[in-house]
Design a protein around this motif. Structure first.
Motif, PDB file in Angstrom:
ATOM      1  N   ALA A  21       0.826  -1.201   0.000  1.00 26.08           N
ATOM      2  CA  ALA A  21       0.000   0.000   0.000  1.00 26.08           C
ATOM      3  C   ALA A  21       0.857   1.247   0.000  1.00 26.08           C
ATOM      4  O   ALA A  21       1.838   1.344   0.727  1.00 26.08           O
ATOM      5  CB  ALA A  21      -0.918  -0.009   1.216  1.00 26.08           C
ATOM      6  N   GLN A  22       0.499   2.197  -0.854  1.00 26.23           N
ATOM      7  CA  GLN A  22       1.137   3.502  -0.820  1.00 26.23           C
ATOM      8  C   GLN A  22       0.423   4.418   0.172  1.00 26.23           C
ATOM      9  O   GLN A  22       1.029   5.259   0.802  1.00 26.23           O
ATOM     10  CB  GLN A  22       1.109   4.144  -2.207  1.00 26.23           C
ATOM     11  N   LEU A  23      -0.895   4.232   0.293  1.00 27.03           N
ATOM     12  CA  LEU A  23      -1.675   5.076   1.192  1.00 27.03           C
ATOM     13  C   LEU A  23      -2.884   4.303   1.689  1.00 27.03           C
ATOM     14  O   LEU A  23      -3.622   3.710   0.912  1.00 27.03           O
ATOM     15  CB  LEU A  23      -2.142   6.343   0.470  1.00 27.03           C
ATOM     16  N   THR A  24      -3.064   4.302   2.988  1.00 25.65           N
ATOM     17  CA  THR A  24      -4.267   3.752   3.596  1.00 25.65           C
ATOM     18  C   THR A  24      -4.733   4.744   4.655  1.00 25.65           C
ATOM     19  O   THR A  24      -3.945   5.156   5.508  1.00 25.65           O
ATOM     20  CB  THR A  24      -4.012   2.377   4.240  1.00 25.65           C
ATOM     21  N   GLN A  25      -5.997   5.124   4.592  1.00 28.00           N
ATOM     22  CA  GLN A  25      -6.518   6.116   5.513  1.00 28.00           C
ATOM     23  C   GLN A  25      -7.864   5.653   6.051  1.00 28.00           C
ATOM     24  O   GLN A  25      -8.720   5.201   5.297  1.00 28.00           O
ATOM     25  CB  GLN A  25      -6.671   7.457   4.799  1.00 28.00           C
ATOM     26  N   TYR A  30     -11.871  11.024  14.284  1.00 27.76           N
ATOM     27  CA  TYR A  30     -10.504  10.529  14.432  1.00 27.76           C
ATOM     28  C   TYR A  30     -10.067   9.994  13.073  1.00 27.76           C
ATOM     29  O   TYR A  30     -10.799   9.222  12.438  1.00 27.76           O
ATOM     30  CB  TYR A  30     -10.410   9.422  15.471  1.00 27.76           C
ATOM     31  N   ARG A  31      -8.899  10.409  12.605  1.00 26.20           N
ATOM     32  CA  ARG A  31      -8.379   9.963  11.305  1.00 26.20           C
ATOM     33  C   ARG A  31      -6.938   9.490  11.459  1.00 26.20           C
ATOM     34  O   ARG A  31      -6.137  10.103  12.151  1.00 26.20           O
ATOM     35  CB  ARG A  31      -8.444  11.106  10.277  1.00 26.20           C
ATOM     36  N   LYS A  32      -6.636   8.382  10.803  1.00 21.74           N
ATOM     37  CA  LYS A  32      -5.286   7.825  10.842  1.00 21.74           C
ATOM     38  C   LYS A  32      -4.842   7.490   9.421  1.00 21.74           C
ATOM     39  O   LYS A  32      -5.552   6.801   8.693  1.00 21.74           O
ATOM     40  CB  LYS A  32      -5.247   6.558  11.708  1.00 21.74           C
ATOM     41  N   THR A  33      -3.688   7.985   9.037  1.00 19.05           N
ATOM     42  CA  THR A  33      -3.086   7.653   7.742  1.00 19.05           C
ATOM     43  C   THR A  33      -1.924   6.700   7.968  1.00 19.05           C
ATOM     44  O   THR A  33      -1.018   6.990   8.759  1.00 19.05           O
ATOM     45  CB  THR A  33      -2.594   8.912   7.023  1.00 19.05           C
ATOM     46  N   ASN A  89      -7.545   2.390  -6.507  1.00 22.39           N
ATOM     47  CA  ASN A  89      -8.076   3.129  -5.363  1.00 22.39           C
ATOM     48  C   ASN A  89      -9.330   2.425  -4.869  1.00 22.39           C
ATOM     49  O   ASN A  89     -10.214   2.106  -5.671  1.00 22.39           O
ATOM     50  CB  ASN A  89      -8.429   4.570  -5.743  1.00 22.39           C
ATOM     51  N   THR A  90      -9.409   2.175  -3.577  1.00 23.21           N
ATOM     52  CA  THR A  90     -10.579   1.520  -3.003  1.00 23.21           C
ATOM     53  C   THR A  90     -11.178   2.404  -1.915  1.00 23.21           C
ATOM     54  O   THR A  90     -10.481   2.811  -0.983  1.00 23.21           O
ATOM     55  CB  THR A  90     -10.208   0.152  -2.396  1.00 23.21           C
ATOM     56  N   LEU A  91     -12.464   2.702  -2.062  1.00 22.22           N
ATOM     57  CA  LEU A  91     -13.197   3.496  -1.080  1.00 22.22           C
ATOM     58  C   LEU A  91     -14.334   2.654  -0.521  1.00 22.22           C
ATOM     59  O   LEU A  91     -15.077   2.022  -1.268  1.00 22.22           O
ATOM     60  CB  LEU A  91     -13.771   4.755  -1.735  1.00 22.22           C
ATOM     61  N   ALA A  92     -14.452   2.641   0.809  1.00 21.65           N
ATOM     62  CA  ALA A  92     -15.576   1.973   1.466  1.00 21.65           C
ATOM     63  C   ALA A  92     -16.056   2.853   2.609  1.00 21.65           C
ATOM     64  O   ALA A  92     -15.244   3.471   3.301  1.00 21.65           O
ATOM     65  CB  ALA A  92     -15.160   0.599   1.988  1.00 21.65           C
ATOM     66  N   PHE A  93     -17.376   2.919   2.798  1.00 23.35           N
ATOM     67  CA  PHE A  93     -17.893   3.749   3.877  1.00 23.35           C
ATOM     68  C   PHE A  93     -19.181   3.154   4.446  1.00 23.35           C
ATOM     69  O   PHE A  93     -19.901   2.403   3.785  1.00 23.35           O
ATOM     70  CB  PHE A  93     -18.145   5.190   3.412  1.00 23.35           C
ATOM     71  N   LEU A  94     -19.440   3.506   5.692  1.00 23.55           N
ATOM     72  CA  LEU A  94     -20.665   3.117   6.398  1.00 23.55           C
ATOM     73  C   LEU A  94     -21.210   4.351   7.105  1.00 23.55           C
ATOM     74  O   LEU A  94     -20.480   5.024   7.835  1.00 23.55           O
ATOM     75  CB  LEU A  94     -20.366   2.022   7.416  1.00 23.55           C
ATOM     76  N   GLN A  95     -22.483   4.651   6.896  1.00 20.99           N
ATOM     77  CA  GLN A  95     -23.152   5.764   7.568  1.00 20.99           C
ATOM     78  C   GLN A  95     -24.370   5.221   8.300  1.00 20.99           C
ATOM     79  O   GLN A  95     -25.234   4.595   7.690  1.00 20.99           O
ATOM     80  CB  GLN A  95     -23.583   6.829   6.559  1.00 20.99           C
TER      81      GLN A  95
END
Length: 214
Positions: A21-25, A210-213, A54-60
């Motif tokens: 992975a180059q980027l995971t957030q 809260y965000r973590k890269t 690029n993979t995007l996943a979200f839960l609301q």
């Protein structure tokens, strides 16, 4: 067709899992009205770095029972061809608990340096559920200001609008985050504004994030 989309999505995500992975957030936002969880990752899949996944996943999830109909889940893997460091284009498969499955083609415009990230992604798509086309525009920005070693102030934002058949409003959202980052851990306050349908039903939420890269 749906079975093929599901299989292709899992193959795309599974293939990416073999890569470095180059980027995971990851981000968790929670307030009195709702809780959001968002996962984003970006991988390059060739030595020249012209192809990336690029993979995007979200839960609301809303907390009030009257708003449970607006609970939402989305998963989207996208294969981008990077024309240069600022422009990329590629197809994606998207599942949304409201809208079902869709095939999409996006162009990504990126401007970034050590303190600013600005991304605009226009998309045209076809919905399997409605058998109709739609257009989407997403804008993201991140601005950081260092305070001292390993500590910085952050302003993050995301704007989204979706129009069915290029003329009827379907979904919009605006997210704003303001916080402090220490050793890669970002925490602060956030505002979410959501609009649903052609005569928009409006929802808003205030909370902490809260965000973590990685």
């Amino acid at each position: 067709m749906k079975k093929m989309i599901i299989i292709t999505s899992f193959l795309t995500i599974g293939f990416a899992n073999y890569l470095q992975a180059q980027l995971t957030q990851v981000e968790l936002f929670s307030g009195l009205d709702k809780t959001d969880f968002t996962f984003f990752s970006s991988y390059t899949i060739n030595e020249s770095q012209t192809l990336s996944v690029n993979t995007l996943a979200f839960l609301q999830k809303f907390k009030d029972d009257d708003n449970k109909t607006f609970d939402e889940i989305g998963v989207q893997p996208t294969l981008f061809y990077n024309i240069n460091k600022n422009i990329a284009i590629g197809p994606s498969l998207y599942y949304n608990s409201f809208a079902g499955y869709s095939e999409r083609l996006s162009v990504k415009f990126t401007i970034k340096n050590s303190r600013v990230l600005f991304v605009v992604i226009p998309t045209v798509a076809h919905s399997e559920k409605t058998e109709a086309s739609y257009v989407e525009m997403m804008t993201q920005f991140q601005i950081n200001r260092p305070i001292k070693d390993k500590v910085s102030l952050w302003l993050n934002g995301q704007l989204l609008t979706v129009w069915d058949e290029f003329k009827k409003h379907s979904r919009s959202a605006q997210q704003l985050r303001i916080g402090v980052s220490f050793n890669g851990h970002q925490i602060g306050i956030g505002l979410d504004f959501d609009q649903y349908g052609p005569n928009p039903i409006k929802k808003s939420s205030f909370g902490m994030y809260y965000r973590k890269t990685l």
